[in-house]
Design an enzyme around this catalytic site. Structure first.
Site, PDB file in Angstrom:
ATOM      1  N   CYS A   2       0.827  -1.193   0.000  1.00  0.00           N
ATOM      2  CA  CYS A   2       0.000   0.000   0.000  1.00  0.00           C
ATOM      3  C   CYS A   2       0.862   1.244   0.000  1.00  0.00           C
ATOM      4  CB  CYS A   2      -0.907   0.003   1.227  1.00  0.00           C
ATOM      5  SG  CYS A   2      -1.861  -1.510   1.449  1.00  0.00           S
ATOM      6  N   ILE A  53      -4.119  -7.717  -0.740  1.00  0.00           N
ATOM      7  CA  ILE A  53      -3.365  -8.957  -0.888  1.00  0.00           C
ATOM      8  C   ILE A  53      -3.896 -10.033   0.056  1.00  0.00           C
ATOM      9  CG2 ILE A  53      -1.081 -10.019  -0.719  1.00  0.00           C
ATOM     10  CD1 ILE A  53      -1.293  -8.020  -3.013  1.00  0.00           C
ATOM     11  N   ASN A  75       1.862  -0.039   5.428  1.00  0.00           N
ATOM     12  CA  ASN A  75       2.297  -0.507   4.117  1.00  0.00           C
ATOM     13  C   ASN A  75       3.199  -1.711   4.329  1.00  0.00           C
ATOM     14  OD1 ASN A  75       3.430  -0.810   1.520  1.00  0.00           O
ATOM     15  ND2 ASN A  75       4.945   0.777   1.891  1.00  0.00           N
ATOM     16  N   SER A 363      11.212 -12.195  -5.440  1.00  0.00           N
ATOM     17  CA  SER A 363      12.465 -11.894  -6.126  1.00  0.00           C
ATOM     18  C   SER A 363      13.625 -12.564  -5.398  1.00  0.00           C
ATOM     19  CB  SER A 363      12.699 -10.377  -6.184  1.00  0.00           C
ATOM     20  OG  SER A 363      13.204  -9.904  -4.947  1.00  0.00           O
TER      21      SER A 363
END
Length: 641
Positions: A2, A53, A75, A363
């Site tokens: 966010c 999410i 966030n 990642s």
């Protein structure tokens, strides 16, 4: 994932306009396209933009406790929120949602600032406690999520996920910080120690700031650090097994999501290892994607295909070419501050490609910093061995030889000994600070005007690396270098790049190799098992040998590199020459345009290697235009001199 923004008046509870908070939060709509919220009370306002999410139906923010005494805007992700929720429930806390946000509120009420030590995740949040009349701002241990701060003329403390949200506040003054520009030209990014805007700061990774009403804004408090001073005595086999378990847990914990999830796959060891462990933990085919280049010596797509076929992933590839230069304005807007890691072009494209199929992507970032995987780590260790064998006068003589040795940028690698000779003549800290620089001090000095040198007031960018290494909790030079990388390079470059490019397309990126427990484990791995026989990430490659073939484990490291130097000799050659005529750089009055023109000509002819510097100057030019209006008018000329 966010975007957050807010205002807090530390002196007295002045009214906060909801429309002002909304204007700040709306600048972060790309970070949270799924929802928005604003909450205000006397002297405080919190804004939020949501990318859903977890707990898609609930979890709206800013979130308040049932008694409305606590409010938070947040966030990130707390990966162990379900375990914490169970613990807090047993302690008597009631929950109304299935979101990790509510766990932050209960965690604060139960443990206060110590809740941060219990959170395993990536986060930046602002929590208001009405009973204590304070604002609590916190950032995760490694700095995955950003948080900008500033005090404005009416006494308010304002904060946000990105600089652009602070710029929406009408009282924020816009003036460039010359020391930040020096840092940017040295490293290619503005480190977390400052911002391109004078008066704006960033909450450092692993820190919190607690501001009580009626008291001055204090210095942030460090709540976490990584310690290299206690290496394990276990053997390689035991450490290998422990590492595999840490890797598995880091990946599995980051696969929790209520939306489609995938991975970036470059074909390197790190991303390939993440994909292997995802495939092991997943019941369905993993969604993977990669970016390639037309230039064959930079393209890794063939290696990515090997891994994708081995683990039967749903794999997609996109090629990046010189015409992707059109992304420059998109990147300038995404980063706000000048950012010159040219791999941001490819990172944006791979995030864009991933977002077509998934909303969360894992990642492989972080392994090079933790396990000594960069080429500079190998070179630095080799130089350090030589330094340790030579007495001081001999080292200084070698360094002096380097000073007179020809530069030979055009020559084969084995003839370019100048940098190595100079490094041996310096202290370990000075040598490594030079090694991580995108543009060395002597080259920067060529393009600075005397006016800019005076404005720097003696500030030298490399000093932050020197200080970090000297103060590092570490017993050997390699560990000190890695510590500095974790504190400066990782949050300033790598994590900034991934956060801004992924958030620009509404994608949540997660870094399982930066699980703080894995980072703490890596710091206990003896240096000889991180770097051995000229091979970085020695223990990690050994641990992943059960998953990956030798052609992936032991191939030459290419990295996520954009061939920017070749572009400035080809399709972008005219852009390189235009940098010297840049109107924003000229108006600022801090750069010698004739020196820049000479460097651009040397690069195009092949007599010099200045591609990175040209890219840095080009990104700086565009950022100055966007942030300060330079090049559009002469209004700022007086204030810049």
């Amino acid at each position: 994932m966010c975007g957050i923004a807010g205002i807090f008046h530390p002196d007295i509870p002045k009214p906060v306009s909801p429309s002002r908070v909304k204007a700040m939060a709306d600048m972060l709509a790309h970070r949270g396209p799924d929802g928005a919220g604003v909450w205000t009370a006397p002297g405080v306002g919190l804004g939020h933009r949501r990318l859903s999410i977890i707990d898609l139906a609930g979890g709206a923010q800013p979130m308040l406790t049932a008694d409305r005494k606590l409010a938070v805007t947040y966030n990130g992700e707390i990966y162990n929120f379900r375990e914490l929720r169970s613990e807090l429930s047993a302690l008597g806390h009631a929950f109304r949602s299935d979101s990790d946000t509510e766990v932050i509120l209960a965690g604060w009420r139960q443990w206060g600032p110590d809740c941060l030590r219990r959170f395993n995740g990536m986060f930046a949040f602002a929590l208001y406690d009405a009973d204590a009349d304070l604002i609590f701002l916190a950032r995760d241990r490694l700095g995955v999520k950003p948080l900008f701060l500033a005090e404005v003329s009416d006494g308010a403390l304002i904060f946000a996920s990105e600089l652009k949200a602070l710029l929406a506040h009408p009282l924020l003054r816009r003036s460039p910080d010359p020391q930040a520009i020096e840092d940017y030209l040295a490293f290619g990014y503005v480190p977390d120690t400052r911002s391109i805007l004078a008066g704006v700061g960033k909450l450092a990774a692993g820190h919190y700031l607690m501001v009580r009403r009626g008291r001055p804004v204090p210095t942030p408090v460090k709540y976490w650090d990584v310690d290299f001073t206690n290496p394990s005595r276990a053997g390689a086999r035991q450490l290998e097994e422990e590492l595999v378990e840490h890797l598995r847990e880091g990946v599995r914990s980051r696969m929790v999501a209520d939306v489609p999830l995938g991975a970036f796959l470059s074909g390197g060891v790190d991303s390939s290892g993440v994909v292997a462990l995802m495939a092991e933990a997943s019941r369905s085919a993993v969604e993977t994607c990669s970016i390639g280049f037309q230039e064959g010596d930079h393209d890794e797509t063939a290696f990515a295909r090997i891994v994708a076929e081995r683990f039967a992933t749903n794999h997609r590839t996109r090629i990046v070419a010189a015409d992707d230069f059109e992304l420059i304005d998109t990147l300038v807007d995404a980063f706000d501050e000048p950012f010159a890691d040219a791999s941001a072009l490819a990172t944006y494209r791979v995030a864009e490609l991933a977002r077509e199929k998934v909303k969360v992507a894992l990642s492989g970032d972080g392994a090079d910093e933790c396990f000594a995987g960069y080429r500079r780590h190998r070179l630095f260790s080799a130089e350090e061995r030589i330094r340790s064998l030579l007495p001081g006068p001999a080292r200084r003589a070698v360094g002096a030889l380097g000073d007179v040795y020809p530069k030979l940028d055009w020559a084969p690698q084995y003839l370019r000994a100048r940098t190595t000779l100079q490094a041996i003549g310096r202290s370990s800290e000075e040598a490594y600070a030079d090694a991580v620089s995108a543009t060395r001090r002597d080259v920067r000095a060529e393009i600075y005007t005397p006016h800019f040198e005076r404005a720097l007031q003696g500030h030298r960018a490399e000093d932050i690396y020197v200080a970090a290494m000297r103060e590092a909790p570490a017993q050997d030079a390699l560990s000190r270098a890695q510590y500095a990388d974790l504190k400066i390079w990782l949050p300033g470059d790598i994590l900034t790049k991934v956060d801004r490019t992924s958030m620009a397309v509404g994608l949540e990126a997660r870094e399982p190799l930066l699980d703080h427990r894995l980072v703490e484990f890596a710091a206990k791995v003896p240096a000889r098992m991180r770097l051995r026989g000229g091979s970085g990430k020695w223990l990690m490659k050994r641990a992943l040998g059960r998953y990956l073939p030798d052609e992936i484990l032991h191939r030459r490291k290419m990295g996520f590199v954009t061939p920017i130097s070749a572009w400035f000799r080809g399709a972008l050659a005219a852009e390189g020459e235009a940098v010297a005529r840049g109107s924003a750089l000229a108006e600022l009055g801090w750069f010698d345009r004739s020196a820049i023109a000479r460097l651009a000509a040397e690069h195009r002819s092949g007599k010099g290697e200045h591609g990175r510097l040209l890219w840095q100057l080009l990104m700086l030019e565009r950022s100055l235009q966007r942030l300060f209006g330079f090049g559009a008018s002469s209004a700022y000329r007086a204030s810049a001199k």
